[in-house]
Design an enzyme around this catalytic site. Structure first.
Site, PDB file in Angstrom:
ATOM      1  N   GLU A  87       0.813  -1.220   0.000  1.00 49.34           N
ATOM      2  CA  GLU A  87       0.000   0.000   0.000  1.00 49.34           C
ATOM      3  C   GLU A  87       0.842   1.264   0.000  1.00 49.34           C
ATOM      4  O   GLU A  87       0.555   2.218  -0.736  1.00 49.34           O
ATOM      5  CB  GLU A  87      -0.966   0.022   1.188  1.00 49.34           C
ATOM      6  CG  GLU A  87      -2.152  -0.927   1.063  1.00 49.34           C
ATOM      7  CD  GLU A  87      -1.850  -2.350   1.488  1.00 49.34           C
ATOM      8  OE1 GLU A  87      -0.704  -2.599   1.935  1.00 49.34           O
ATOM      9  OE2 GLU A  87      -2.734  -3.214   1.374  1.00 49.34           O
ATOM     10  N   HIS A 144     -10.441  -4.664  10.880  1.00 47.41           N
ATOM     11  CA  HIS A 144     -11.120  -4.541   9.587  1.00 47.41           C
ATOM     12  C   HIS A 144     -12.418  -3.746   9.682  1.00 47.41           C
ATOM     13  O   HIS A 144     -13.280  -3.889   8.819  1.00 47.41           O
ATOM     14  CB  HIS A 144     -11.437  -5.929   9.012  1.00 47.41           C
ATOM     15  CG  HIS A 144     -10.343  -6.497   8.162  1.00 47.41           C
ATOM     16  ND1 HIS A 144      -9.129  -6.891   8.669  1.00 47.41           N
ATOM     17  CD2 HIS A 144     -10.267  -6.749   6.829  1.00 47.41           C
ATOM     18  CE1 HIS A 144      -8.377  -7.363   7.684  1.00 47.41           C
ATOM     19  NE2 HIS A 144      -9.041  -7.281   6.560  1.00 47.41           N
TER      20      HIS A 144
END
Ligand SMILES: Cc1ncc(C[n+]2csc(CCOP(=O)(O)OP(=O)(O)O)c2C)c(N)n1
Ligand SMILES: [Mg+2]
Lengths: 327, 333
Positions: free
Chosen positions: A60, A129
């Site tokens: 990322e 998450h």
């Protein structure tokens, strides 16, 4: 106008922009051959090929920086960060490079990059998450933050974000990709700034954004039918900058404000709106503004605890009733 | 491996396989929520390495595909399943879920959901071992695709620089979700990437538990004897999708079949049968016994356990106040 799902609206915006401009590209994990975790880039790999629809490694920080670097030379990358929880790894590049480049280069360079990411608590995805992180992005000078509450906004905001010369972070919601709504058949650009009046009313303003707009709309319905309270719902699709004029206008009309956010309260959207209300129209208030928000906990896995941690439309109704001394 | 150990490992691997398959069923029945990542196909990796190490003594850390690693370290399968059921009796008291099994008592330092996150944590655990002077090692099990995070390289550099007692085990199952290693990574053989950091590294078949064990012994000895980090790459395959929402459109059924011919459980089973140490009947009985244990004990326990109380929503966010009184207020309790 066609009824389409929110993911289809995003896919269409990508497709139109990529067809128009060969320098519009998209990248992210599993967005190409697999078509994206939420299908937002479905079919684009087949149509535009691997040079423009890039399946990235799980890097990322790396691919976000790479996209920003490409944007310095006029490429218009749309970067998908699979889940906003992973955006922490990309924030250095988003904040230190994209958001500051225009200023620190004295206007010589710019980073017309779009970062899209799925946030929010879905169902039992656990602490790593389920983050709501809009407040983190909102405080960064040089970065625009928008967040769609329906397919039309998702389509039009992405179109405008790609055209805009500023870096834009688009905060989507994991639970909303399959939501259906009307999207104009002809090309449409949603403004990146401002707010929408999702329902007009006279007694109290409910501020929402993204998923919480829907809690507010549902609450407004109940307040109207069961309690005779007329609630106005303001959809803050732009979180940075926030629509000061729109906030002032509505609160000056209703004299009461409730802000619904899925995020935790500290340093959040609600805190910011209340500060704006204080600055813009404090003397219009008939009651102290109220925030509806999550508990300050890492998201629990257990279903019951998760429900207890996250607010919904009922909490909005309760907050309004309390404001009117009815609870 | 001694014959008795082989028989025990076979029993354990059957338990690991059946446990995971039962999770699959429970997920369909909506007893388990969230994301669920299963381990079938890769059992020889965890088992081979941990046979060479000291489960419950050495520290283990991994990603979200973590149930079997916890059980191998000594966690009670009942507590692992109860965690998946979100119960108060679960490994993480129902707060963590499938991706976040923790069992500090057995030195299972947890499952983490962010790809690559455990790399530096493992090195940090190794640093603590070094400071405290114990003979434990830290073992970090992660996937192939995790090596594309920058933090992988940052960690390798520090681990080598500071000679930390950490073993990196790369379970190379050739995919990161739906992206094959060839499409995500410039170098398919991961151990080659490690050479640049002066770290001892090797690769072996990850389907044959005895092969894994032999390589892991060398790796574990290396780390435990103070020679610094080691990187062991195991070539393996996961049979099921990445998680429950994966229809495996990115790979062929033929490829899957090829790998299933090299099933880690069957390789060991057939070897034991050929050596006259096991019969097919005994193996089948073992499967049945295992299923009965899972049903009658593991599932029953999970079903019957209580949920966490809503009043306890904010428990575990910060340290218990009473114990921190002096530091929080400046005054002794
Ligand atoms: C920082 C981060 N980026 C992306 C993801 C989404 N994701 C979860 S698992 C995974 C693939 C990881 O593959 P690998 O490391 O090979 O492990 P495997 O699942 O094959 O065991 C991805 C992309 C994530 N969880 N964290
Ligand atoms: Mg993998």
């Amino acid at each position: 106008m066609a009824q389409i799902m929110l993911w289809e609206a995003i896919q269409r915006a990508h497709d139109e922009e990529m067809a128009r401009d060969p320098l519009v590209i998209c990248m992210g994990e599993d967005i190409g051959v697999a078509g994206g975790t939420y299908k937002a880039t479905k079919g684009l790999y087949e149509k535009y090929g691997p040079l423009r629809v890039m399946d990235t490694p799980i890097s990322e920080g790396g691919f976000t920086g790479l996209a920003i670097g490409a944007s310095f030379l006029g490429v218009r990358p749309v970067v998908e960060i699979m889940s906003v929880n992973f955006a922490w790894l990309a924030m250095d590049q988003m904040f230190n490079s994209a958001a500051k480049i225009r200023y620190m280069s004295g206007g010589q360079l710019e980073a017309p990059c779009v970062f899209r990411s799925a946030g929010g608590a879905a169902h039992q995805l656990g602490a790593q998450h389920s983050a709501r992180m809009e407040k983190v992005f909102m405080g960064i000078a040089g970065l625009r933050v928008v967040t769609p509450s329906n397919p039309k906004q998702a389509y039009g905001l992405l179109k405008s974000a790609i055209r805009s010369n500023d870096p834009v972070f688009i905060n989507e919601h994991e639970l909303m990709y399959n939501m259906k709504g009307e999207v104009p058949d002809s090309e449409y650009f949603h403004p990146l700034e401002g707010s929408d009046i999702a329902r007009s009313g006279t007694d109290v303003t409910l501020f929402g954004y993204n998923i919480s707009v829907h809690w507010c709309l549902k609450a407004a319905e109940i307040l109207d039918k069961q309690y005779g309270i007329s609630a106005e719902v303001i959809d803050l699709y732009s979180l940075s900058p926030l629509d000061r004029a729109g906030i002032k206008q509505s609160v000056s009309k209703t004299h009461r404000a409730v802000i619904a956010e899925e995020d935790e309260a500290p340093v959040g959207v609600g805190a910011e709106i209340i500060a704006i209300i204080n600055e813009e129209c404090f003397f219009e208030l008939d009651a102290a503004p109220v925030r509806v928000h999550s508990a300050l906990v890492p998201q629990p896995y257990n279903h019951t605890l998760e429900k207890a941690a996250i607010p919904d439309h009922e909490d909005v109704v309760k907050a309004v009733l309390k404001l009117f001394g009815k609870a | 491996m001694k014959i008795e150990d082989k028989k025990r490992v076979l029993r354990e691997m059957v338990l690991h396989r059946r446990f995971e398959e039962r999770c699959y069923q429970a997920y369909i029945e909506r007893k388990i929520g969230g994301f669920l990542h299963l381990y079938p196909g890769q059992e020889a990796c965890c088992n081979g390495v941990m046979e060479a190490a000291r489960p419950g003594h050495d520290y283990v850390i991994t990603g979200y595909r973590d149930h079997v690693h916890a059980i191998k370290c000594g966690s009670d399968p009942k507590e692992v399943m109860a965690e998946l059921y979100g119960k108060e009796t679960g490994s993480s008291k129902g707060r963590g879920g499938s991706m976040h099994i923790f069992d500090a008592a057995h030195r299972f330092m947890g499952g983490y959901a962010l790809v690559g996150g455990p790399f530096p944590l493992a090195a940090g655990i190794a640093k603590a071992i070094q400071l405290k002077g114990g003979d434990e090692i830290a073992i970090c099990f992660l996937g192939d695709a995790a090596n594309n995070q920058g933090v992988f390289h940052e960690t390798l550099n520090m681990a080598a620089l500071w000679n930390l007692p950490v073993l990196f085990v790369c379970e190379n199952n050739r995919y990161g979700i739906g992206t094959s290693i060839e499409r995500s990574t410039a170098v398919v053989h991961q151990h080659k990437r490690v050479a640049a950091y002066n770290i001892e590294a090797s690769e072996c078949d990850g389907q044959d538990v005895e092969v894994v064990y032999e390589h892991a012994r060398k790796a574990v000895d290396h780390v435990r004897s103070g020679k610094g980090p080691y990187f062991l790459e195991l070539m393996t395959y996961r049979y099921r999708g990445h998680s429950m929402s994966d229809s495996r459109g990115y790979r062929t059924r033929e490829e899957e079949e090829l790998w299933k011919q090299r099933d880690p459980i069957f390789i060991l089973r057939d070897r034991l049968i050929a050596a006259g140490e096991l019969t097919m009947e005994a193996y089948e009985a073992l499967e049945k016994e295992t299923d009965a244990y899972i049903e009658n004990e593991v599932i029953k326990f999970s079903e019957e356990s209580p949920e966490p109380r809503v009043e306890d929503l904010e428990k575990y966010v910060l340290a218990d106040r009473a114990s921190q009184q002096q530091w929080l207020t400046g005054q002794a309790a």
